[in-house]
Design an enzyme around this catalytic site. Structure first.
Site, short mmCIF file in Angstrom:
data_model
loop_
_atom_site.label_atom_id
_atom_site.label_comp_id
_atom_site.label_asym_id
_atom_site.label_seq_id
_atom_site.Cartn_x
_atom_site.Cartn_y
_atom_site.Cartn_z
CB SER A 157 -0.93 -0.01 1.22
OG SER A 157 -0.18 -0.18 2.42
CG ASN A 179 -3.84 -4.62 13.20
OD1 ASN A 179 -3.32 -4.57 12.08
ND2 ASN A 179 -4.22 -5.75 13.78
CB THR A 186 -40.96 27.13 -7.40
OG1 THR A 186 -42.10 27.62 -8.10
CG2 THR A 186 -40.70 28.00 -6.16
CG HIS A 187 -42.27 23.65 -10.06
ND1 HIS A 187 -42.51 22.34 -9.74
CD2 HIS A 187 -42.91 24.40 -9.14
CE1 HIS A 187 -43.29 22.29 -8.66
NE2 HIS A 187 -43.54 23.54 -8.27
CB SER A 227 -15.83 26.36 -28.44
OG SER A 227 -15.85 25.51 -29.55
CE LYS A 276 -20.44 26.62 -26.59
NZ LYS A 276 -20.58 25.17 -26.57
CD GLU A 315 -19.85 22.80 -18.67
OE1 GLU A 315 -20.55 22.13 -19.43
OE2 GLU A 315 -18.91 23.52 -19.06
CE1 TYR A 355 -5.97 -3.21 8.91
CE2 TYR A 355 -5.21 -5.47 8.61
CZ TYR A 355 -5.28 -4.16 8.17
OH TYR A 355 -4.68 -3.80 6.99
CD GLN A 405 -2.84 -2.49 2.11
OE1 GLN A 405 -2.13 -2.77 3.07
NE2 GLN A 405 -2.63 -3.01 0.91
CE LYS A 412 -4.24 3.23 5.20
NZ LYS A 412 -4.98 1.95 4.98
N1 ARG Z 1 -1.02 -1.33 5.18
C1 ARG Z 1 -1.95 -1.77 6.17
C2 ARG Z 1 -3.27 -1.02 6.02
O1 ARG Z 1 -3.29 -0.05 5.35
C3 ARG Z 1 -1.41 -1.54 7.53
C4 ARG Z 1 -1.95 -2.44 8.58
C5 ARG Z 1 -1.50 -3.82 8.37
N2 ARG Z 1 -1.89 -4.69 9.45
C6 ARG Z 1 -1.83 -6.01 9.36
N3 ARG Z 1 -2.23 -6.69 10.37
N4 ARG Z 1 -1.46 -6.59 8.25
O2 ARG Z 1 -4.27 -1.41 6.52
#
Ligand code: ARG
Length: 464
Positions: A23, A110, A155-156, A277, A283, A290, A317, A322, A325
């Protein structure tokens, strides 16, 4: 590279598995949070005698140097690393030797990742709040500039009643004020420290979670260690708040697009924020508005993404997490860009007051006021409504407007109507008479402007 977790298994992992598992490509943006979190952790380990004070100091200095080196480019993030936590620990151990290996005492990745994510998003919320405040200020200033510019309210998407452009803009200022409030509310719930929850069950070491929380600017600690490493509701909540804020920006964008069209001609957007344009020379395209409208969709997608990642996960966990994010980062990046572009564009927006007023005078938007006038003459509202409607019908048939009907024509329809009708249905009167709280009159809009400015003044972000 030998894995920090190697031990349980014998064979090397496949390259494909390593790549799939990694990651670092996206969590490296949390390097600062990861390192400051580790510094607080090392300080706590030292203070509690879990490691010696000298070891803690060595770790802290080592981490500080890594942070500096990453900032000034002396150290590059290794794209082959598994994640940012492993990368920092590996560099630290390579530089410090055995002491480096003590940093991970009484914690797990974790709680570490949960900590980094909260710290990172807290910083994002502070930036988003600042930008929201900026945009609300820009809109309020525009509203003040146009507090007596009369336009049709719809309105509308049908011309309904006269309002002022300032009144219409203030509606958005209030929406942004609530968006700001939602961000701060989300920040308040997010701002509890998960570090020390460890893998899921807490730890046998005599740690001080409160101390770490204080050092990192948290208001307290997450009180259930399983909750601390399992939930990402703070990230979902932020995406939800941003989805709502983007929905507001998208509606404003839609209006800017309509108003700047040849059909409306209510506003002119600044050249610096419009495009031409490649083929049609006449234009001037509202691309920024937009794009804001279009990007709203991806933020909604980011919200769905995080909710869906979490919905079926057993505690605590799971590696699925992962995937929490990238979407959330994208939602923050997108919302920050959209807020900045809007705040950059709107100061240069010019209202075409004459066109707005002309549209307002052509749409029978004073028909309600004619009915209200008849009520002041003693008619019940329903009867007054009917007479006003019949007169509008007559005007449409004969190509007239309510202010061009003669007094005789008025009196043919209803003998209670007198010469003072013209003043009652005059556009300015229609606006000025709507002085009820929150209404469109200039004095009411001035109160709204004051109220928003006061609320914005009370909010002080972290960066103020
Ligand atoms: N890269 C992992 C994540 O984003 C970190 C945590 C990993 N923990 C584990 N028990 N493998 O979630």
């Amino acid at each position: 590279m030998t894995k920090l977790w190697a031990g349980r298994t014998e064979a090397e992992t496949a390259q494909l598995a390593d790549d799939f598992n990694s990651s670092i490509a996206f969590d490296s943006r949390m390097y600062k949070e990861d390192i400051t979190g580790s510094m607080a952790h090392a300080a706590m380990l030292g203070a509690k005698g879990i490691i010696s004070q000298a070891e803690a100091d060595t770790l802290i200095t080592g981490l500080e140097t890594i942070l500096d080196d990453l900032r000034n480019g002396a150290l590059q993030i290794d794209p082959k690393a598994e994640d940012i936590h492993m990368f920092v620990e590996q560099v630290l151990t390579a530089r410090l030797g055995d002491v480096g290996k003590k940093l991970h005492t009484a914690r797990s990745r974790n709680d570490q990742v949960a900590l980094d994510f909260r710290l990172y998003l807290r910083g994002e919320i502070d930036e988003l709040a600042e930008l929201t405040k900026k945009l609300a200020t820009v809109i309020t200033d525009k509203a003040e500039q146009y507090k007596d510019a009369i336009m049709p309210g719809y309105t509308h998407l049908q011309r309904a009643q006269p309002v002022t452009f300032g009144h219409q803009l203030m509606a958005y200022a209030f929406m942004l004020l609530r968006d700001l409030d939602r961000l701060m509310d989300c920040r308040r719930r997010l701002n509890l420290s998960p570090i020390g929850c460890c893998a899921l069950a807490g730890t046998t070491y005599d740690t001080d979670r409160e101390m770490e929380a204080r050092a990192l600017g948290f208001d307290g600690i997450v009180l259930n260690s399983i909750d601390g490493v399992s939930d990402r509701d703070f990230a979902a909540e932020l995406c939800a708040a941003l989805s709502i804020e983007m929905m507001h920006l998208s509606r404003l964008s839609e209006e800017l697009i309509l108003w700047s069209s040849w059909e409306f001609q209510f506003i002119e957007l600044p050249d610096a924020y419009t495009t031409g344009s490649s083929i049609m020379p006449q234009k001037k395209n509202p691309d920024m508005a937009e794009l804001v409208r279009g990007k709203t969709g991806r933020v909604y997608g980011d919200l769905m993404g995080i909710l869906t990642v979490l919905k079926g996960l057993p505690l605590a966990y799971n590696k699925d997490m992962q995937e929490d994010k990238e979407g959330v980062f994208d939602a923050c990046d997108t919302a920050k860009m959209c807020l900045s572009v809007m705040a950059g564009m709107l100061p240069g927006m010019k209202a075409r007051i004459d066109k707005m007023r002309k549209a307002a005078s052509e749409g029978f938007i004073n028909a309600t006021d004619l009915a209200d006038y008849l009520v002041t003459k003693g008619l019940p509202f329903r009867s007054a409504y009917k007479i006003s409607g019949a007169l509008v019908g007559k005007c449409i048939k004969e190509g007239k407007t309510l202010d061009t009907l003669s007094l005789e024509e008025y009196q043919q329809a209803e003998k209670l109507i007198e010469a003072d009708v013209y003043e009652h249905i005059d556009l300015d009167t229609c606006v000025q008479k709507r002085a009820s709280a929150g209404g469109t009159s200039v004095s009411s809009v001035e109160k709204q402007i004051d109220s928003v400015r006061r609320s914005l003044g009370q909010y002080h972000g972290e960066n103020d």
